[in-house]
Design an enzyme around this catalytic site. Structure first.
Site, short mmCIF file in Angstrom:
data_model
loop_
_atom_site.label_atom_id
_atom_site.label_comp_id
_atom_site.label_asym_id
_atom_site.label_seq_id
_atom_site.Cartn_x
_atom_site.Cartn_y
_atom_site.Cartn_z
CE LYS A 160 8.74 -65.16 82.69
NZ LYS A 160 10.01 -64.13 82.29
CE LYS A 181 13.25 -67.93 74.23
NZ LYS A 181 12.62 -66.89 74.58
CG HIS A 183 20.02 -63.68 75.64
ND1 HIS A 183 18.39 -63.93 75.64
CD2 HIS A 183 19.59 -63.34 77.46
CE1 HIS A 183 17.74 -63.93 77.60
NE2 HIS A 183 18.94 -63.49 78.88
NE ARG A 192 4.06 -50.49 62.54
CZ ARG A 192 2.96 -51.00 62.05
NH1 ARG A 192 1.36 -51.20 61.46
NH2 ARG A 192 2.79 -51.79 63.38
CG HIS A 238 17.31 -68.68 77.59
ND1 HIS A 238 17.52 -68.72 76.24
CD2 HIS A 238 16.48 -67.94 78.06
CE1 HIS A 238 16.48 -67.48 76.04
NE2 HIS A 238 15.96 -66.64 77.11
CB THR A 247 9.56 -48.21 67.83
OG1 THR A 247 9.33 -49.25 67.06
CG2 THR A 247 10.13 -47.61 67.13
N GLY A 248 11.05 -51.25 69.03
CA GLY A 248 10.87 -52.55 70.19
C GLY A 248 11.37 -52.47 71.73
CG ASP A 249 10.83 -53.65 75.88
OD1 ASP A 249 10.21 -51.97 75.48
OD2 ASP A 249 10.27 -53.53 77.48
C1 BG6 Z 1 13.79 -64.60 77.67
C2 BG6 Z 1 12.22 -65.09 78.17
O1 BG6 Z 1 14.28 -64.55 76.73
O2 BG6 Z 1 14.32 -64.84 79.01
C3 BG6 Z 1 11.82 -63.74 79.27
O3 BG6 Z 1 11.78 -64.80 76.72
C4 BG6 Z 1 13.22 -64.89 80.26
O4 BG6 Z 1 10.84 -64.73 80.15
C5 BG6 Z 1 14.40 -63.89 79.72
O5 BG6 Z 1 12.37 -63.65 81.22
C6 BG6 Z 1 15.61 -64.71 80.78
O6 BG6 Z 1 16.99 -64.54 80.13
P1 BG6 Z 1 18.00 -63.59 81.73
O7 BG6 Z 1 19.43 -63.37 80.99
O8 BG6 Z 1 17.40 -62.22 82.18
O9 BG6 Z 1 18.18 -64.31 82.99
#
Ligand code: BG6
Length: 503
Positions: free
Chosen positions: A347, A159, A189, A59, A251, A26-28
């Site tokens: 950010k 991760k 990802h 839950r 990443h 049920t998470g994002d």
């Molecule tokens: C996530 C980080 O792994 O990757 C985030 O925890 C970040 O903080 C995100 O915003 C960036 O992914 P993408 O695919 O939007 O570049």
């Protein structure tokens, strides 16, 4: 009905489906990435309810029906195939089921075991939960007899893997009590992004780049991941993590490994991962004596419109967590001797852009003048594409040149967007096929932590300070001097070229 014996008990297995079991259902991540990815795979006929069941664990007090209502509220914001087709929506409902339990309660796993075994005996367990819960979940999967009962099992973990090298090793040891290395799929990802794979095609599929990918031709390398967004509601996680651990450790290093690696023997996981590992082993942080001029940390402050980082929800008012970094790295690989490798991420940047830029050395043209440098930019996201800057003769004048760019915006083309799997779709379909190519190997993870920790100790030793920067201004000015000292500059918005705004 199949009969299975688990720890002396006979258990009946009713059907023979593959079970994709999501903890943290049920998470994002599940709502925004996993369920939409399954929907797209369903539309493509790559998964079918007769063979696969996605078991969402949570839950909350949902039934299958009420859980479906919750994901359907936002599903079409996140899927690739946005045409609402009632037949698809209906059919897809058959794929998803909801199982209520508390994953902190070992006793609840016995019920889960019976539930799963009634349906099949191949399971992929996906842990979309905080890493400190990996150990208790895998242990309970074992003690309840679930892992022993499955004839075929895989573990997919998100991760970050641990909070540092030591805890990563502990988590790894714990999960290896229940899963073999070949059954563990570590997700980053970025590895499944379309343009990450394209780096390999562009590098190794073009004589020009394949031949010129070294210190004799390359003047500098840049890897940037800039985000407009702040930390939003993730203050709890981010404030103890920071940009280095959130982005560099995973990443950014994955991107660098693709840029710097030797040609792998093949795309088989063992060859690809070995080439990545070698590239990471050769990556060197700045020396202590140069550290403060080659490494910059920053934290965003309000521009009057958005919060300062320290005013974000769940962030400590006196937080010293970095939301930006920029650095100059080098490689001990002879092939990249003395080539500066600039890396940054932050950010609340001016633009949203992740890219790799390769600047080639200048040449003296036929007119005896030094020409502009050729620049290759691979845009990873949100716009996907490739840009190349070349010199040509200015029309008319014989000895004057001009610089032009060839700019291919791959994601500006509707068919390309439609035909490009999203990262999680690709990861799920690879995991279902047991293809580990796009997952991080254990040596890659440990090497990435080692590098991150080396930087963190250098920060302490050199007393490197976090510098405030105004939101939407691309980081502290020190990050510009860092690159300017060598006569280089960060790629600017103009060069990043066409933008596709996602419409
Ligand atoms: C996530 C980080 O792994 O990757 C985030 O925890 C970040 O903080 C995100 O915003 C960036 O992914 P993408 O695919 O939007 O570049």
């Amino acid at each position: 009905m199949k009969e299975l014996i688990v720890r002396g008990c006979i258990i009946m297995s009713g059907s023979n489906k593959t079970l994709f079991v999501i903890f943290g259902g049920t998470g994002d991540l599940t709502y925004k990435k996993l369920v939409p990815a399954f929907y797209d795979l369903y539309v493509l006929n790559q998964v079918e309810p007769k063979d696969l069941e996605v078991v969402i664990i949570g839950r909350r007090d949902y039934t299958n029906e009420t859980y479906r209502e919750t994901y359907e509220e936002t599903l079409f914001k996140h899927v690739r195939f946005k045409n609402r087709d009632e037949a698809h929506i209906q059919g897809f409902r058959e794929l998803i089921s909801y199982y209520k339990m508390d994953f902190h309660e070992p006793d609840h796993y016995f019920g889960l075991r019976d539930y799963l075994l009634e349906r099949g005996n191949r399971a992929l367990f996906y842990l979309a939960v905080a890493p400190h819960s990996f150990e208790e979940i895998t242990e309970s999967l074992k003690t309840s007899g679930i892992t022993a009962a499955m004839t075929d099992k895989q573990l997919l973990i998100e991760k970050p893997f641990g909070d540092d090298l030591e805890s990563a090793i502990e988590v790894d040891k714990a999960i290896k009590k229940c899963f073999k290395e070949s059954e563990i799929y570590r997700i980053d990802h970025y590895l499944a992004k379309e343009m990450m794979l394209n780096i390999l095609t562009i590098r190794f599929g073009n004589m020009t780049f394949e031949r010129l990918w070294d210190k004799d031709s390359i003047e500098s390398i840049q890897v940037s991941a800039l985000e407009e967004g702040g930390v939003n509601d993730r203050g709890n996680y981010y404030d103890i993590t920071g940009a280095l651990e959130d982005m560099f450790q995973s990443h950014l290093l994955q991107m660098l490994s693709y840029v710097l690696m030797d040609r792998p023997k093949s795309m088989q996981p063992k060859h690809l991962h070995r080439a990545q590992e070698r590239a990471l082993r050769r990556l060197k942080p700045p020396k202590l004596e140069n550290f403060n001029s080659e490494f910059v940390l920053g934290q965003y402050v309000s521009n009057g419109e958005v919060n300062s980082y320290v005013d974000e929800t769940h962030v400590k008012a006196d937080s010293k967590t970095e939301t930006f970094f920029a650095m100059k790295l080098t490689s001990s690989d002879k092939r990249f001797k003395d080539v500066p490798i600039y890396v940054r991420s932050g950010k609340r940047m001016k633009e949203q852009s992740t890219y790799i830029a390769i600047t080639f050395k200048p040449v003296i043209g036929i007119n005896g003048k030094e020409h502009d440098r050729n620049v290759l930019i691979i845009r990873i996201g949100p716009d996907e594409g490739i840009y190349f800057k070349v010199n040509i003769k200015r029309p008319g004048n014989f000895d004057e040149t001009q610089t032009v760019s060839m700019d291919f915006c791959q994601s500006c083309i509707y068919e390309n967007r439609l035909n490009t799997p999203q990262a999680y779709e690709r990861l799920i379909s690879h995991a279902l096929k047991k293809d580990r190519t796009l997952f991080a190997s254990w040596p890659i993870v440990t090497k990435s932590w080692e590098l991150t920790e080396q930087l963190q100790s250098l920060v302490k030793e050199s007393n490197n300070q976090i510098i405030p920067y105004t939101a939407f201004e691309n980081g502290p000015k020190e990050s510009k001097s860092l690159i300017k000292t060598n006569g280089h500059e960060w790629v600017n918005d103009e060069v990043l070229g066409q933008t596709f705004n996602g419409q």
